[in-house]
Design a protein around this motif. Sequence first.
Motif, PDB file in Angstrom:
ATOM      1  N   ALA A 173       0.852  -0.956   0.144  1.00  0.00           N
ATOM      2  CA  ALA A 173       0.191  -0.024  -0.062  1.00  0.00           C
ATOM      3  C   ALA A 173       0.634   0.499   0.121  1.00  0.00           C
ATOM      4  O   ALA A 173       2.144   1.516   0.674  1.00  0.00           O
ATOM      5  CB  ALA A 173      -1.123   0.452   1.015  1.00  0.00           C
ATOM      6  N   ASN A 174       0.589   2.068  -0.606  1.00  0.00           N
ATOM      7  CA  ASN A 174       0.666   3.684  -0.310  1.00  0.00           C
ATOM      8  C   ASN A 174       1.372   4.115   0.906  1.00  0.00           C
ATOM      9  O   ASN A 174       0.041   3.415   1.567  1.00  0.00           O
ATOM     10  CB  ASN A 174       0.019   4.516  -0.732  1.00  0.00           C
ATOM     11  CG  ASN A 174       0.113   6.108  -1.289  1.00  0.00           C
ATOM     12  OD1 ASN A 174       0.733   6.857  -0.047  1.00  0.00           O
ATOM     13  ND2 ASN A 174       1.260   6.451  -1.924  1.00  0.00           N
TER      14      ASN A 174
ATOM     15  N   THR B  46      -1.451   5.940   2.337  1.00  0.00           N
ATOM     16  CA  THR B  46      -2.540   5.691   2.831  1.00  0.00           C
ATOM     17  C   THR B  46      -3.094   4.551   3.204  1.00  0.00           C
ATOM     18  O   THR B  46      -3.247   4.917   5.222  1.00  0.00           O
ATOM     19  CB  THR B  46      -3.170   5.350   1.902  1.00  0.00           C
ATOM     20  OG1 THR B  46      -3.047   5.815   0.581  1.00  0.00           O
ATOM     21  CG2 THR B  46      -4.023   4.334   1.892  1.00  0.00           C
ATOM     22  N   LEU B  47      -1.534   4.213   4.517  1.00  0.00           N
ATOM     23  CA  LEU B  47      -1.292   3.382   5.686  1.00  0.00           C
ATOM     24  C   LEU B  47      -1.317   3.774   6.441  1.00  0.00           C
ATOM     25  O   LEU B  47      -2.053   3.473   7.620  1.00  0.00           O
ATOM     26  CB  LEU B  47      -0.085   2.018   4.954  1.00  0.00           C
ATOM     27  CG  LEU B  47      -0.090   0.553   5.994  1.00  0.00           C
ATOM     28  CD1 LEU B  47      -1.615  -0.312   6.079  1.00  0.00           C
ATOM     29  CD2 LEU B  47       1.326  -0.455   5.468  1.00  0.00           C
TER      30      LEU B  47
ATOM     31  N   THR C  93     -11.073  -2.515   6.012  1.00  0.00           N
ATOM     32  CA  THR C  93     -10.245  -1.544   4.892  1.00  0.00           C
ATOM     33  C   THR C  93      -8.175  -2.319   5.115  1.00  0.00           C
ATOM     34  O   THR C  93      -7.530  -1.941   4.574  1.00  0.00           O
ATOM     35  CB  THR C  93     -10.107  -0.250   5.105  1.00  0.00           C
ATOM     36  OG1 THR C  93     -11.943  -0.143   4.496  1.00  0.00           O
ATOM     37  CG2 THR C  93     -10.040   0.335   3.551  1.00  0.00           C
TER      38      THR C  93
ATOM     39  N   THR D 138      -6.067  -3.541   3.077  1.00  0.00           N
ATOM     40  CA  THR D 138      -4.987  -3.480   2.054  1.00  0.00           C
ATOM     41  C   THR D 138      -3.661  -3.904   2.386  1.00  0.00           C
ATOM     42  O   THR D 138      -3.078  -4.156   2.097  1.00  0.00           O
ATOM     43  CB  THR D 138      -5.329  -1.307   3.093  1.00  0.00           C
ATOM     44  OG1 THR D 138      -5.985  -1.293   2.325  1.00  0.00           O
ATOM     45  CG2 THR D 138      -3.687  -0.988   2.295  1.00  0.00           C
ATOM     46  N   THR D 139      -3.334  -4.601   3.767  1.00  0.00           N
ATOM     47  CA  THR D 139      -2.626  -5.302   3.973  1.00  0.00           C
ATOM     48  C   THR D 139      -2.471  -7.045   3.666  1.00  0.00           C
ATOM     49  O   THR D 139      -1.033  -6.786   4.009  1.00  0.00           O
ATOM     50  CB  THR D 139      -1.751  -5.421   5.968  1.00  0.00           C
ATOM     51  OG1 THR D 139      -3.206  -5.851   6.187  1.00  0.00           O
ATOM     52  CG2 THR D 139      -2.423  -3.855   6.286  1.00  0.00           C
TER      53      THR D 139
ATOM     54  N   ALA E   2       1.266  -3.772   8.701  1.00  0.00           N
ATOM     55  CA  ALA E   2       0.975  -2.339   8.624  1.00  0.00           C
ATOM     56  C   ALA E   2       2.975  -1.539   9.374  1.00  0.00           C
ATOM     57  O   ALA E   2       3.913  -1.020   8.136  1.00  0.00           O
ATOM     58  CB  ALA E   2       0.293  -1.709   9.129  1.00  0.00           C
TER      59      ALA E   2
ATOM     60  N   GLN F 176       5.608  -2.478   7.028  1.00  0.00           N
ATOM     61  CA  GLN F 176       5.831  -1.421   5.753  1.00  0.00           C
ATOM     62  C   GLN F 176       6.157  -0.381   6.129  1.00  0.00           C
ATOM     63  O   GLN F 176       6.764  -0.584   4.878  1.00  0.00           O
ATOM     64  CB  GLN F 176       4.366  -1.707   5.302  1.00  0.00           C
ATOM     65  CG  GLN F 176       4.246  -3.598   4.575  1.00  0.00           C
ATOM     66  CD  GLN F 176       2.728  -3.528   3.931  1.00  0.00           C
ATOM     67  OE1 GLN F 176       2.054  -2.381   3.270  1.00  0.00           O
ATOM     68  NE2 GLN F 176       2.199  -4.358   3.941  1.00  0.00           N
TER      69      GLN F 176
END
Length: 84
Positions: free
Chosen positions: A4-5, A8-9, A41, A45-46, A58, A61
Amino acid sequence: MLMANPATLRNLVKRYETLRSAHARLGTSESSRQLEDVSYTLCVTTGTRTVPDALAAAAVQLRGFPAAGSLGPAPGAAEVQLTA
């Protein structure tokens, strides 16, 4: 693996933490729905299935990306030396 960006994360994690706190205070059906939505979400996302796993993913990342507005390279990033 898709990632993910980072902005955003970060926003998703911050929103999750804010909504978790609000739901603990309010305990309304609306706060519950919002918390469920952001939890879903965050997991999608992850690429995880549980919130604890999503938060851990997260964190991993985001370790490689400095927070917005911070100076300097990301931890472990190679420094480029310019010579004239």
